[in-house]
Design a protein around this motif. Structure first.
Motif, PDB file in Angstrom:
ATOM      1  N   TYR A  53      54.870  39.029   0.228  1.00 34.52           N
ATOM      2  CA  TYR A  53      55.604  39.290   1.451  1.00 34.52           C
ATOM      3  C   TYR A  53      56.753  38.298   1.512  1.00 34.52           C
ATOM      4  CZ  TYR A  53      56.207  40.712   6.314  1.00 34.52           C
ATOM      5  OH  TYR A  53      56.682  41.225   7.478  1.00 34.52           O
ATOM      6  N   ALA A  54      57.957  38.814   1.438  1.00 35.06           N
ATOM      7  CA  ALA A  54      59.136  37.930   1.434  1.00 35.06           C
ATOM      8  C   ALA A  54      59.523  37.579   2.866  1.00 35.06           C
ATOM      9  CB  ALA A  54      60.298  38.627   0.740  1.00 35.06           C
ATOM     10  N   TRP A  55      59.495  36.299   3.169  1.00 36.18           N
ATOM     11  CA  TRP A  55      59.875  35.823   4.503  1.00 36.18           C
ATOM     12  C   TRP A  55      61.265  35.224   4.398  1.00 36.18           C
ATOM     13  CZ3 TRP A  55      57.918  36.519   9.202  1.00 36.18           C
ATOM     14  CH2 TRP A  55      58.361  35.704  10.247  1.00 36.18           C
ATOM     15  N   ASP A  56      62.212  35.882   5.027  1.00 36.75           N
ATOM     16  CA  ASP A  56      63.591  35.420   4.956  1.00 36.75           C
ATOM     17  C   ASP A  56      64.189  35.386   6.361  1.00 36.75           C
ATOM     18  OD1 ASP A  56      63.829  38.099   5.472  1.00 36.75           O
ATOM     19  OD2 ASP A  56      64.881  38.608   3.628  1.00 36.75           O
ATOM     20  N   ALA A  57      65.501  35.218   6.450  1.00 33.25           N
ATOM     21  CA  ALA A  57      66.179  35.116   7.748  1.00 33.25           C
ATOM     22  C   ALA A  57      66.033  36.402   8.564  1.00 33.25           C
ATOM     23  CB  ALA A  57      67.658  34.788   7.534  1.00 33.25           C
ATOM     24  N   ASN A  58      66.012  37.543   7.879  1.00 29.92           N
ATOM     25  CA  ASN A  58      65.846  38.815   8.605  1.00 29.92           C
ATOM     26  C   ASN A  58      64.460  38.922   9.245  1.00 29.92           C
ATOM     27  OD1 ASN A  58      68.430  39.690   7.894  1.00 29.92           O
ATOM     28  ND2 ASN A  58      67.675  40.501   5.933  1.00 29.92           N
ATOM     29  N   GLU A  59      63.443  38.468   8.510  1.00 33.16           N
ATOM     30  CA  GLU A  59      62.082  38.485   9.052  1.00 33.16           C
ATOM     31  C   GLU A  59      61.975  37.504  10.232  1.00 33.16           C
ATOM     32  OE1 GLU A  59      59.606  40.518   8.143  1.00 33.16           O
ATOM     33  OE2 GLU A  59      60.896  41.453   6.650  1.00 33.16           O
ATOM     34  N   GLU A  60      62.605  36.365  10.130  1.00 31.66           N
ATOM     35  CA  GLU A  60      62.610  35.405  11.239  1.00 31.66           C
ATOM     36  C   GLU A  60      63.276  36.021  12.466  1.00 31.66           C
ATOM     37  OE1 GLU A  60      64.266  31.580  10.334  1.00 31.66           O
ATOM     38  OE2 GLU A  60      62.911  31.272   8.640  1.00 31.66           O
ATOM     39  N   TYR A  61      64.392  36.702  12.250  1.00 36.32           N
ATOM     40  CA  TYR A  61      65.099  37.354  13.356  1.00 36.32           C
ATOM     41  C   TYR A  61      64.202  38.398  14.025  1.00 36.32           C
ATOM     42  CZ  TYR A  61      68.664  39.880  15.966  1.00 36.32           C
ATOM     43  OH  TYR A  61      69.373  40.474  16.968  1.00 36.32           O
ATOM     44  N   LEU A  62      63.489  39.196  13.206  1.00 35.43           N
ATOM     45  CA  LEU A  62      62.582  40.212  13.763  1.00 35.43           C
ATOM     46  C   LEU A  62      61.468  39.552  14.569  1.00 35.43           C
ATOM     47  CD1 LEU A  62      61.690  43.165  14.019  1.00 35.43           C
ATOM     48  CD2 LEU A  62      60.440  42.874  11.866  1.00 35.43           C
ATOM     49  N   PHE A  63      60.903  38.454  14.059  1.00 36.51           N
ATOM     50  CA  PHE A  63      59.850  37.760  14.788  1.00 36.51           C
ATOM     51  C   PHE A  63      60.372  37.227  16.118  1.00 36.51           C
ATOM     52  CE2 PHE A  63      57.379  34.019  15.943  1.00 36.51           C
ATOM     53  CZ  PHE A  63      56.114  34.576  15.991  1.00 36.51           C
ATOM     54  N   LYS A  64      61.533  36.597  16.101  1.00 35.88           N
ATOM     55  CA  LYS A  64      62.113  36.079  17.345  1.00 35.88           C
ATOM     56  C   LYS A  64      62.372  37.222  18.333  1.00 35.88           C
ATOM     57  CE  LYS A  64      64.562  32.126  15.344  1.00 35.88           C
ATOM     58  NZ  LYS A  64      65.890  31.542  15.085  1.00 35.88           N
ATOM     59  N   ALA A  65      62.856  38.354  17.838  1.00 29.55           N
ATOM     60  CA  ALA A  65      63.119  39.512  18.704  1.00 29.55           C
ATOM     61  C   ALA A  65      61.826  40.040  19.305  1.00 29.55           C
ATOM     62  CB  ALA A  65      63.831  40.611  17.912  1.00 29.55           C
ATOM     63  N   MET A  66      60.758  40.068  18.530  1.00 27.44           N
ATOM     64  CA  MET A  66      59.483  40.561  19.046  1.00 27.44           C
ATOM     65  C   MET A  66      58.918  39.613  20.111  1.00 27.44           C
ATOM     66  SD  MET A  66      59.094  43.489  17.846  1.00 27.44           S
ATOM     67  CE  MET A  66      57.548  43.772  18.621  1.00 27.44           C
ATOM     68  N   VAL A  67      59.057  38.306  19.904  1.00 21.89           N
ATOM     69  CA  VAL A  67      58.573  37.347  20.904  1.00 21.89           C
ATOM     70  C   VAL A  67      59.426  37.449  22.169  1.00 21.89           C
ATOM     71  CG1 VAL A  67      58.252  34.906  21.436  1.00 21.89           C
ATOM     72  CG2 VAL A  67      57.529  35.796  19.220  1.00 21.89           C
ATOM     73  N   ALA A  68      60.743  37.578  22.015  1.00 25.03           N
ATOM     74  CA  ALA A  68      61.617  37.736  23.186  1.00 25.03           C
ATOM     75  C   ALA A  68      61.271  39.032  23.924  1.00 25.03           C
ATOM     76  CB  ALA A  68      63.086  37.739  22.753  1.00 25.03           C
ATOM     77  N   PHE A  69      61.001  40.091  23.181  1.00 24.46           N
ATOM     78  CA  PHE A  69      60.590  41.357  23.783  1.00 24.46           C
ATOM     79  C   PHE A  69      59.293  41.170  24.582  1.00 24.46           C
ATOM     80  CE2 PHE A  69      57.707  44.984  23.261  1.00 24.46           C
ATOM     81  CZ  PHE A  69      58.391  45.962  23.962  1.00 24.46           C
TER      82      PHE A  69
END
Length: 184
Positions: free
Chosen positions: A1-17
């Motif tokens: 599972y590649a964890w990169d800047a896009n995955e970090e952005y998705l995680f932050k968006a999900m927490v903000a949601f």
């Protein structure tokens, strides 16, 4: 599972949601979610800040409640489950137990009933076949006796030796052997 800047952005968006849905605050932005100590094994801790107040961080209990409420959406976004995406200090949500559409006792009852019906059917068919076989044997025996050729004695269901009715049969047990026996 590649964890990169896009995955970090998705995680932050999900927490903000999750925070927006939980507290009905539209002020929570992606920039309010901070990731800290990110490792190669995708392990990190995060903090949610609140820019509308002078408070720098949102209380942990609110963040926990928001994640608990939206955990399924977060897992679905990363195509993971509670076993693969773990939040420390937040208990995983257990799915409700699966209840079959038919009760278990009804399935067991059906299987037992089918076995009983199959056993009864087997006994009936076996009895009919045995009766036919017995009738056929008795008819054949009667035909032979009518012709006078051979007589078959049956004792206890076991056929004896064939007797020739015209020539007769001498039983050796009762043969007169006077020398062996003394008279009274």
């Amino acid at each position: 599972y590649a964890w990169d800047a896009n995955e970090e952005y998705l995680f932050k968006a999900m927490v903000a949601f999750a925070m927006r849905r939980y507290s009905s605050r539209s002020t929570t932005q992606i920039s309010n979610v901070l990731l800290c100590n990110v490792t190669d094994r995708v392990s990190f801790w995060f903090v949610v800040t609140d820019s509308s107040k002078n408070v720098t961080t949102v209380p942990g209990s609110e963040v926990e409640a928001a994640i608990r409420m939206n955990r399924n959406r977060i897992n679905s976004a990363f195509l993971l489950s509670d076993k693969t995406l773990q939040f420390l200090k937040i208990a995983s949500t257990l799915s409700p137990p699966v209840e079959p559409s038919t009760p278990v006792w009804l399935i067991v009852f059906g299987v037992v009933l089918c076995l009983i019906v199959a056993g009864i059917a087997f006994l009936v068919v076996a009895g009919i076949q045995q009766r036919k076989k017995k009738n056929k044997e008795s008819t054949e025996r009667e035909n032979l006796e009518e012709k006078g050729e051979v007589t078959v004695t049956v004792e206890n269901g076991i056929p004896g030796e064939a007797l020739d009715l015209k020539a007769g049969h001498i039983n050796g047990v009762f043969a007169a052997d006077d020398e062996r026996f003394t008279s009274l």
